[in-house]
Design a protein around this motif. Sequence first.
Motif, mmCIF file in Angstrom:
data_model
loop_
_atom_site.group_PDB
_atom_site.id
_atom_site.type_symbol
_atom_site.label_atom_id
_atom_site.label_comp_id
_atom_site.label_asym_id
_atom_site.label_seq_id
_atom_site.Cartn_x
_atom_site.Cartn_y
_atom_site.Cartn_z
ATOM 1 N N GLU A 161 -12.524 0.493 -5.173
ATOM 2 C CA GLU A 161 -11.980 1.824 -5.489
ATOM 3 C C GLU A 161 -10.626 1.692 -6.174
ATOM 4 O OE1 GLU A 161 -10.514 5.835 -3.099
ATOM 5 O OE2 GLU A 161 -11.911 4.433 -2.130
ATOM 6 N N ARG A 162 -9.802 0.778 -5.683
ATOM 7 C CA ARG A 162 -8.487 0.580 -6.287
ATOM 8 C C ARG A 162 -8.608 -0.010 -7.688
ATOM 9 N NH1 ARG A 162 -6.330 -1.399 -0.607
ATOM 10 N NH2 ARG A 162 -5.308 0.513 0.087
ATOM 11 N N ALA A 163 -9.546 -0.932 -7.850
ATOM 12 C CA ALA A 163 -9.737 -1.520 -9.175
ATOM 13 C C ALA A 163 -10.167 -0.461 -10.180
ATOM 14 C CB ALA A 163 -10.775 -2.640 -9.103
ATOM 15 N N GLU A 164 -11.065 0.419 -9.781
ATOM 16 C CA GLU A 164 -11.528 1.465 -10.686
ATOM 17 C C GLU A 164 -10.384 2.405 -11.052
ATOM 18 O OE1 GLU A 164 -14.283 1.928 -12.339
ATOM 19 O OE2 GLU A 164 -15.105 0.074 -11.515
ATOM 20 N N SER A 213 -8.769 2.848 -14.774
ATOM 21 C CA SER A 213 -8.721 4.182 -15.358
ATOM 22 C C SER A 213 -7.291 4.534 -15.793
ATOM 23 C CB SER A 213 -9.228 5.207 -14.343
ATOM 24 O OG SER A 213 -9.104 6.525 -14.838
ATOM 25 N N LEU A 214 -6.317 4.193 -14.957
ATOM 26 C CA LEU A 214 -4.918 4.446 -15.300
ATOM 27 C C LEU A 214 -4.483 3.601 -16.491
ATOM 28 C CD1 LEU A 214 -3.453 4.644 -11.700
ATOM 29 C CD2 LEU A 214 -3.323 6.468 -13.411
ATOM 30 N N VAL A 263 0.843 -1.201 0.000
ATOM 31 C CA VAL A 263 0.000 0.000 0.000
ATOM 32 C C VAL A 263 0.879 1.251 0.000
ATOM 33 C CG1 VAL A 263 -1.721 1.314 1.292
ATOM 34 C CG2 VAL A 263 -1.926 -1.174 1.123
ATOM 35 N N ARG A 264 1.915 1.241 0.829
ATOM 36 C CA ARG A 264 2.821 2.397 0.857
ATOM 37 C C ARG A 264 3.618 2.510 -0.448
ATOM 38 N NH1 ARG A 264 6.776 2.686 4.294
ATOM 39 N NH2 ARG A 264 7.030 0.424 4.505
ATOM 40 N N ALA A 265 3.883 1.371 -1.077
ATOM 41 C CA ALA A 265 4.568 1.394 -2.371
ATOM 42 C C ALA A 265 3.710 2.101 -3.416
ATOM 43 C CB ALA A 265 4.884 -0.030 -2.820
ATOM 44 N N VAL A 266 2.423 1.826 -3.384
ATOM 45 C CA VAL A 266 1.499 2.488 -4.317
ATOM 46 C C VAL A 266 1.484 3.995 -4.068
ATOM 47 C CG1 VAL A 266 -0.959 2.798 -4.820
ATOM 48 C CG2 VAL A 266 0.031 0.510 -4.808
ATOM 49 N N ASP A 267 1.499 4.392 -2.815
ATOM 50 C CA ASP A 267 1.515 5.827 -2.497
ATOM 51 C C ASP A 267 2.752 6.495 -3.093
ATOM 52 O OD1 ASP A 267 -0.820 5.510 -1.090
ATOM 53 O OD2 ASP A 267 0.170 5.308 0.871
ATOM 54 N N LEU A 326 -2.194 -1.254 -8.364
ATOM 55 C CA LEU A 326 -3.540 -1.062 -7.826
ATOM 56 C C LEU A 326 -4.422 -2.270 -8.122
ATOM 57 C CD1 LEU A 326 -3.988 2.667 -8.786
ATOM 58 C CD2 LEU A 326 -4.179 1.769 -6.463
ATOM 59 N N LEU A 327 -4.315 -2.816 -9.321
ATOM 60 C CA LEU A 327 -5.116 -3.990 -9.672
ATOM 61 C C LEU A 327 -4.692 -5.202 -8.849
ATOM 62 C CD1 LEU A 327 -5.281 -3.547 -13.548
ATOM 63 C CD2 LEU A 327 -7.133 -3.212 -11.905
#
Length: 456
Positions: free
Chosen positions: A253-256, A260-261, A207-211, A240-241
């Motif tokens: 929310e992460r999937a969306e 989108s990305l 999660v922190r990696a995604v941030d 995110l996926l």
Amino acid sequence: MSGDTRDDSALARAAGKAARKGDLAGAATLWLAAGAERLEAGDRAGAREAYLNAEEAGRSDAVEVAVEAALERAMLALDAEEVSEAVSALGWVLRSGGLPEDDHARRAFVLHNLASARAFLDAHKAAVDLFRRAVAEWRFCEEAPGLAESLLGLGESLVLHGEAAQGEIALDEAIALLAKRERRDIGLEAAAYELLARARYRTGGRVRAVDALRLARDRWVETASRPDTARTTLGLSESLLELADSDEADAEERAEEGMSLLRSWIALVKKEGDKTGVSYGWWRLAQALEGRQRRREAVDALIEAANLTTGPAHESLLARAAQLEVAAVSAAGDAARPGGLDRAVRLFERVGDDEGSAWCRRQQLHAMVADGQFEGAAQVIRAIRAAENLPADEERAMMTHLAWVYASAGRTADAAACARKALEQVGDAPIAEVLQRFLTALDAESDGQVSQEENA
């Protein structure tokens, strides 16, 4: 000395003359100046040779000059990606004794570049040791302009050496230093956040990696660097996926955001004319959509991917799209809707899967009959007869079925015509009697309708 040089400049001639007289210190100084002159003229090969002559001449009587020449030659080698030569030159500089112990900035510079060269050669343990020494030297300086860069190098090398947690500490400090600079280097900050994301991912902090990766992408967007923006956009999307698929909090929310990305990435690589990348993007989007049970959208994405491919990959994507379309229709329970399986039929036809398209038509026929959509059922039967080379017995069965469907739809005349045609084909088969009765009933019904009209 490396021998004669083709450089016939005044400096080169003076250097040669000094060397012949035994004045090696003077020769080294002149060769160093000749190298700078050659470099300014754009002659990098001539500059390299002059610097090499300066090193050899100065190693005994003018070590500081030799050190300067070795550093210049090392920088030329690094620019040309002749990394082994740079390692050799920089290593000698450190061993030469020509760098004053209290010249911390110069020592840090040499250590940093040698560490970078070692890292380029995948000697990560050696790079970690050298970057640590560079960081230590920078810390002695009142102003340490290179400290952040050396911490970045240290962090990356620690991660690659398998010490991701220590790498994250170094990268955090580097990022904090970069943020304090009066003249910010957005590209360097972006690269730092990318490295931090990698370190966090390897320590399990996804999660922190995604941030961190999101911050990296934001900064690359600021720089308007399309390749870097594209790379981090795809990485962020995939991360995110992956998080969404792991059933953690905020999965939807992460999937969306991830999808989108992914669409943004497709748009970016499309501008570059990268058909392979665009095809991969649509395929990956189809996977994500299928995982969210959004099958029809996944079919659309697979078709987009297939349209950019050829050969086995093209057929495989279309076949998967057809299967997903069938699954979507089955899940929705709407096989009887007009065109319910038409897209699946067309997709199977595109890959030459006659069995798949035939199966879809029959499923649609059964669904329409069950739903009382007899006009639609008649249309499907006509499509079956037109598209498929039916054996004689199956053709008779289809004609019989079509007669019944027409009758059910109230099209008595059409039903009778089909029944007569089928009757002509069945000969003495048992179904002939059934057809005859059916035809008699149709004729009677038709006569009854005529009498009612006459009475009216």
